[in-house]
Scaffold this motif. Sequence first.
Motif: not given
Length: 202
Positions: A75-100
């Motif tokens: 999977k690939v995760e795009l994590l959006i953060l607040k700078d100071e202090p570092e705090t997670s705000l949103e997470s965009y998760v791309f789950e990959l199924e391994d198939h042809e």
Amino acid sequence: MSSGPNIETDIVIELLEIYINSILFARQLYPAGIFRQRRAYNIPVWISIFKPLNDYLAKTLRAARELKHRRKLHKVELLILKDEPETSLESYVFELEDHEFSLNTDENLLDLEEQIRKSLLNLDCRLKGLKKLPSDTTFKIMLYTTESAFAGLGNNPRMQSFPLVKETSQDLAPKLHRTNTQLLPVSHTPNVGLQLYVEEYL
């Protein structure tokens, strides 16, 4: 168009690039002026022309391509953060199924394009409903793979410019305070085996 590992990898990586750019544009992490509109899968999408951002995305997607080609990208995760202090705000998760998947007929190709088009339109619609982010917001992209594949990337000369960091459970701890509401999945493109969902953090 015939199908195969390289074509599958190319399509998945292109989709990741489009999705990531679309999210960065819609969530206003950069000024709108650094993006230019182009067409992909029969709809307009926004793509960055800002060199520092493009360099970071290119290095990240190069590593993702290598892992996907080896079938080691989970999977690939795009994590959006607040700078100071570092705090997670949103997470965009791309789950990959391994198939042809097959693109050896026009019908299969048209079906794939329609799935992707609907997915991108759905993503745009869902992003418009999210609350505005604070001004001091940044992001990072994380690739989830096996420990052996992680070590293999570190030994690959082509990957030397990619900042490989092995995160521990302690590193991930600030992300665990999330809302109970999963806003999506935004989309699922079964032909490609890519599912995207979004979470907001408290």
